[in-house]
Design a protein around this motif. Structure first.
Motif, PDB file in Angstrom:
ATOM      1  N   LEU A 181     -55.348   3.569  82.319  1.00  0.00           N
ATOM      2  CA  LEU A 181     -56.324   2.778  83.072  1.00  0.00           C
ATOM      3  C   LEU A 181     -57.754   3.124  82.627  1.00  0.00           C
ATOM      4  CD1 LEU A 181     -56.937   0.744  85.293  1.00  0.00           C
ATOM      5  CD2 LEU A 181     -56.832   2.609  86.954  1.00  0.00           C
ATOM      6  N   ALA A 182     -57.999   4.411  82.415  1.00  0.00           N
ATOM      7  CA  ALA A 182     -59.309   4.847  81.917  1.00  0.00           C
ATOM      8  C   ALA A 182     -59.554   4.318  80.505  1.00  0.00           C
ATOM      9  CB  ALA A 182     -59.406   6.366  81.937  1.00  0.00           C
ATOM     10  N   ASP A 183     -58.494   4.340  79.675  1.00  0.00           N
ATOM     11  CA  ASP A 183     -58.612   3.821  78.305  1.00  0.00           C
ATOM     12  C   ASP A 183     -58.878   2.316  78.300  1.00  0.00           C
ATOM     13  OD1 ASP A 183     -58.122   6.371  77.372  1.00  0.00           O
ATOM     14  OD2 ASP A 183     -55.963   6.036  77.110  1.00  0.00           O
ATOM     15  N   MET A 184     -58.208   1.595  79.204  1.00  0.00           N
ATOM     16  CA  MET A 184     -58.405   0.144  79.293  1.00  0.00           C
ATOM     17  C   MET A 184     -59.840  -0.175  79.712  1.00  0.00           C
ATOM     18  SD  MET A 184     -56.701  -2.621  81.909  1.00  0.00           S
ATOM     19  CE  MET A 184     -57.961  -2.266  83.138  1.00  0.00           C
ATOM     20  N   ARG A 185     -60.362   0.573  80.682  1.00  0.00           N
ATOM     21  CA  ARG A 185     -61.737   0.361  81.142  1.00  0.00           C
ATOM     22  C   ARG A 185     -62.727   0.659  80.022  1.00  0.00           C
ATOM     23  NH1 ARG A 185     -65.632   3.805  83.349  1.00  0.00           N
ATOM     24  NH2 ARG A 185     -67.092   2.809  84.797  1.00  0.00           N
ATOM     25  N   ALA A 186     -62.494   1.759  79.290  1.00  0.00           N
ATOM     26  CA  ALA A 186     -63.391   2.126  78.182  1.00  0.00           C
ATOM     27  C   ALA A 186     -63.367   1.062  77.088  1.00  0.00           C
ATOM     28  CB  ALA A 186     -62.987   3.484  77.618  1.00  0.00           C
ATOM     29  N   ALA A 187     -62.174   0.547  76.761  1.00  0.00           N
ATOM     30  CA  ALA A 187     -62.040  -0.486  75.724  1.00  0.00           C
ATOM     31  C   ALA A 187     -62.749  -1.779  76.126  1.00  0.00           C
ATOM     32  CB  ALA A 187     -60.562  -0.754  75.448  1.00  0.00           C
ATOM     33  N   SER A 188     -62.626  -2.154  77.404  1.00  0.00           N
ATOM     34  CA  SER A 188     -63.280  -3.376  77.878  1.00  0.00           C
ATOM     35  C   SER A 188     -64.796  -3.234  77.831  1.00  0.00           C
ATOM     36  CB  SER A 188     -62.819  -3.707  79.296  1.00  0.00           C
ATOM     37  OG  SER A 188     -63.221  -2.693  80.207  1.00  0.00           O
ATOM     38  N   HIS A 189     -65.313  -2.054  78.145  1.00  0.00           N
ATOM     39  CA  HIS A 189     -66.756  -1.811  78.078  1.00  0.00           C
ATOM     40  C   HIS A 189     -67.258  -1.833  76.635  1.00  0.00           C
ATOM     41  CE1 HIS A 189     -67.210   0.214  82.299  1.00  0.00           C
ATOM     42  NE2 HIS A 189     -66.981  -1.093  82.351  1.00  0.00           N
ATOM     43  N   GLN A 190     -66.456  -1.289  75.726  1.00  0.00           N
ATOM     44  CA  GLN A 190     -66.835  -1.309  74.310  1.00  0.00           C
ATOM     45  C   GLN A 190     -66.878  -2.743  73.781  1.00  0.00           C
ATOM     46  OE1 GLN A 190     -63.941   1.284  72.514  1.00  0.00           O
ATOM     47  NE2 GLN A 190     -64.740   3.102  73.542  1.00  0.00           N
ATOM     48  N   LEU A 191     -65.898  -3.559  74.189  1.00  0.00           N
ATOM     49  CA  LEU A 191     -65.885  -4.973  73.789  1.00  0.00           C
ATOM     50  C   LEU A 191     -67.107  -5.692  74.343  1.00  0.00           C
ATOM     51  CD1 LEU A 191     -64.395  -7.366  72.480  1.00  0.00           C
ATOM     52  CD2 LEU A 191     -63.185  -7.688  74.661  1.00  0.00           C
ATOM     53  N   LEU A 192     -67.445  -5.414  75.596  1.00  0.00           N
ATOM     54  CA  LEU A 192     -68.628  -6.004  76.217  1.00  0.00           C
ATOM     55  C   LEU A 192     -69.887  -5.610  75.461  1.00  0.00           C
ATOM     56  CD1 LEU A 192     -70.000  -7.496  78.633  1.00  0.00           C
ATOM     57  CD2 LEU A 192     -70.085  -5.268  79.778  1.00  0.00           C
ATOM     58  N   CYS A 193     -69.960  -4.348  75.061  1.00  0.00           N
ATOM     59  CA  CYS A 193     -71.112  -3.850  74.312  1.00  0.00           C
ATOM     60  C   CYS A 193     -71.283  -4.599  72.999  1.00  0.00           C
ATOM     61  CB  CYS A 193     -70.948  -2.354  74.059  1.00  0.00           C
ATOM     62  SG  CYS A 193     -72.327  -1.600  73.151  1.00  0.00           S
ATOM     63  N   ILE A 194     -70.188  -4.796  72.273  1.00  0.00           N
ATOM     64  CA  ILE A 194     -70.226  -5.495  70.983  1.00  0.00           C
ATOM     65  C   ILE A 194     -70.680  -6.949  71.173  1.00  0.00           C
ATOM     66  CG2 ILE A 194     -68.806  -6.351  69.074  1.00  0.00           C
ATOM     67  CD1 ILE A 194     -67.069  -3.802  69.469  1.00  0.00           C
ATOM     68  N   ILE A 195     -70.117  -7.615  72.182  1.00  0.00           N
ATOM     69  CA  ILE A 195     -70.455  -9.025  72.429  1.00  0.00           C
ATOM     70  C   ILE A 195     -71.922  -9.178  72.799  1.00  0.00           C
ATOM     71  CG2 ILE A 195     -70.051 -11.003  73.969  1.00  0.00           C
ATOM     72  CD1 ILE A 195     -67.111 -10.048  74.159  1.00  0.00           C
ATOM     73  N   THR A 196     -72.402  -8.344  73.714  1.00  0.00           N
ATOM     74  CA  THR A 196     -73.794  -8.452  74.171  1.00  0.00           C
ATOM     75  C   THR A 196     -74.779  -8.144  73.045  1.00  0.00           C
ATOM     76  OG1 THR A 196     -73.616  -6.185  75.035  1.00  0.00           O
ATOM     77  CG2 THR A 196     -73.333  -7.987  76.606  1.00  0.00           C
ATOM     78  N   LEU A 197     -74.489  -7.115  72.265  1.00  0.00           N
ATOM     79  CA  LEU A 197     -75.376  -6.767  71.148  1.00  0.00           C
ATOM     80  C   LEU A 197     -75.399  -7.878  70.101  1.00  0.00           C
ATOM     81  CD1 LEU A 197     -74.665  -2.954  70.640  1.00  0.00           C
ATOM     82  CD2 LEU A 197     -76.748  -3.999  71.530  1.00  0.00           C
ATOM     83  N   PHE A 198     -74.251  -8.520  69.873  1.00  0.00           N
ATOM     84  CA  PHE A 198     -74.183  -9.631  68.928  1.00  0.00           C
ATOM     85  C   PHE A 198     -75.046 -10.799  69.409  1.00  0.00           C
ATOM     86  CE2 PHE A 198     -72.221 -13.706  67.750  1.00  0.00           C
ATOM     87  CZ  PHE A 198     -72.332 -13.625  66.359  1.00  0.00           C
ATOM     88  N   ILE A 199     -74.953 -11.125  70.706  1.00  0.00           N
ATOM     89  CA  ILE A 199     -75.742 -12.238  71.256  1.00  0.00           C
ATOM     90  C   ILE A 199     -77.231 -11.933  71.172  1.00  0.00           C
ATOM     91  CG2 ILE A 199     -76.269 -13.548  73.353  1.00  0.00           C
ATOM     92  CD1 ILE A 199     -73.327 -13.170  74.166  1.00  0.00           C
ATOM     93  N   VAL A 200     -77.620 -10.727  71.556  1.00  0.00           N
ATOM     94  CA  VAL A 200     -79.042 -10.349  71.507  1.00  0.00           C
ATOM     95  C   VAL A 200     -79.554 -10.341  70.067  1.00  0.00           C
ATOM     96  CG1 VAL A 200     -80.698  -8.484  71.956  1.00  0.00           C
ATOM     97  CG2 VAL A 200     -78.959  -9.041  73.654  1.00  0.00           C
ATOM     98  N   GLY A 201     -78.730  -9.821  69.130  1.00  0.00           N
ATOM     99  CA  GLY A 201     -79.121  -9.809  67.719  1.00  0.00           C
ATOM    100  C   GLY A 201     -79.291 -11.217  67.168  1.00  0.00           C
ATOM    101  N   SER A 202     -78.370 -12.111  67.502  1.00  0.00           N
ATOM    102  CA  SER A 202     -78.463 -13.509  67.051  1.00  0.00           C
ATOM    103  C   SER A 202     -79.702 -14.185  67.634  1.00  0.00           C
ATOM    104  CB  SER A 202     -77.207 -14.276  67.480  1.00  0.00           C
ATOM    105  OG  SER A 202     -76.050 -13.682  66.954  1.00  0.00           O
ATOM    106  N   THR A 203     -79.977 -13.916  68.903  1.00  0.00           N
ATOM    107  CA  THR A 203     -81.156 -14.483  69.560  1.00  0.00           C
ATOM    108  C   THR A 203     -82.433 -14.019  68.873  1.00  0.00           C
ATOM    109  OG1 THR A 203     -79.957 -14.474  71.663  1.00  0.00           O
ATOM    110  CG2 THR A 203     -82.342 -14.714  71.779  1.00  0.00           C
ATOM    111  N   TYR A 204     -82.473 -12.726  68.558  1.00  0.00           N
ATOM    112  CA  TYR A 204     -83.652 -12.159  67.888  1.00  0.00           C
ATOM    113  C   TYR A 204     -83.895 -12.836  66.533  1.00  0.00           C
ATOM    114  CZ  TYR A 204     -86.535  -8.824  65.310  1.00  0.00           C
ATOM    115  OH  TYR A 204     -87.515  -8.248  64.538  1.00  0.00           O
ATOM    116  N   ILE A 205     -82.825 -13.017  65.749  1.00  0.00           N
ATOM    117  CA  ILE A 205     -82.950 -13.626  64.416  1.00  0.00           C
ATOM    118  C   ILE A 205     -83.454 -15.062  64.524  1.00  0.00           C
ATOM    119  CG2 ILE A 205     -81.644 -14.428  62.401  1.00  0.00           C
ATOM    120  CD1 ILE A 205     -79.807 -11.949  62.847  1.00  0.00           C
TER     121      ILE A 205
END
Length: 326
Positions: A181-205
């Protein structure tokens, strides 16, 4: 006998150190809650701040303030060994988890709003309509609640029936009765981090491309929007770093208890407090319209009243001078 006495002295010293550091945190959290509260009050008092940009900013202030308050209560509970019922701990951690996800998702929405305002100015009014803003807020809270609610349901299901009456010192680790359960939560947060950083990076460009092709009169506002996105990106990175701090805490605990305490509080300052300091900087100080309103309410209108009084006196003095000369 000496070993027992030394152990008791060591525990007393560690307990004292934790309590002293928690008191320092109270001062910082108190100051930031006051600043954020003043900004929320400013937003509520002025009708001119009812557009999408400022509504998202107000939500960020509210969410950041709530996160700081919840995190502070966790630190105080840990420092003074305060026990609460395990079910209330589950609910507390679920709400805190929802807020922790809501903060970066709101930052992403703010970056997208700046992108629409700069790159699609003709469509900005229709996209940022009151109805779309409300729908956007509902989507933000809905997306933010998925992982915490799933974790709560699974944690509740896997908690033994004989543990339902336990009282615990509340922390997120209490919910993880099973490791996956802890691993699943950590994985979901990591996926969220990647998605959000990608959106912000694309917006910046895209905003940067728009800035290069903008006319001279629009370059200033475009570059200001670009700097805003950069600050949001920095907020996002610092906020997401809090996801790896539990792993750092575990490693330092194996080395030395005092090192663990110092690193834990340093992580709290850097990755919980610092990102929440950037929100007032982004809009509260850099936005002239909001800054003037904030200054008015911060000084209870005294500063503005004196400024207008001096201006009126100069006007009256000038008029009298003209009439005398005439």
């Amino acid at each position: 006998m000496n070993s027992t006495a030394n152990s008791s002295l060591g525990n007393t010293f560690i307990s004292k150190a934790i309590k002293e550091k928690s008191l320092t945190v109270q001062v910082l959290v108190g100051i930031l809650l006051y600043v954020n509260g003043l900004m929320i009050f400013t937003f509520l008092k002025k009708e001119t701040f009812r557009d999408t940009r400022y509504i998202l900013f107000a939500q960020t202030l509210f969410v950041d303030s709530a996160i700081m308050l919840f995190a502070d209560l966790t630190i105080v509970g840990s420092a003074y060994q305060l026990f609460i019922h395990i079910i209330f701990c589950y609910i507390f951690c679920t709400v805190m988890g929802l807020l922790s996800i809501c903060s970066p998702v709101t930052l992403v929405a703010m970056c997208l709003e700046r992108y629409v305002a700069i790159c699609l100015p003709l469509r900005h009014a229709s996209i940022s309509s009151p109805k779309n803003t409300i729908n956007g807020l509902l989507i933000i809270w809905g997306v933010s609640g998925v992982v915490p609610v799933v974790v709560f349901i699974i944690a509740f299901a896997y908690t033994p029936s004989n543990a339902m009456d336990l009282y615990v010192v509340c922390s997120i680790e209490v919910m993880f009765q099973v490791k996956w359960l802890a691993d699943m939560r950590a994985a979901s947060h990591q996926l969220l981090c990647i998605i959000t950083l990608f959106i912000v990076g694309s917006t910046y460009i895209k905003i940067m491309v728009a800035a290069k092709s903008a006319s001279a009169e629009n370059k200033k506002s475009t570059y200001k929007g670009l700097r805003t996105v950069i600050l949001h990106g920095l907020q996002l990175i610092l906020g997401m770093m809090q996801l790896i701090t539990p792993y750092i805490d575990i490693l330092t605990l194996k080395v030395d208890v005092m090192l663990f305490i110092n690193v834990k509080f340093s992580n709290f300052m850097l990755f919980w407090i610092l990102p929440r300091c950037l929100s007032p900087l982004v809009y509260g100080l850099r936005d002239k319209k909001f800054y003037n309103a904030l200054k008015y309410y911060a000084f209870c209108g005294i500063y503005v009243y004196k400024k207008h009084k001096i201006k009126d006196n100069k006007t009256i003095g000038g008029a009298l001078s003209i009439s005398i000369h005439n």
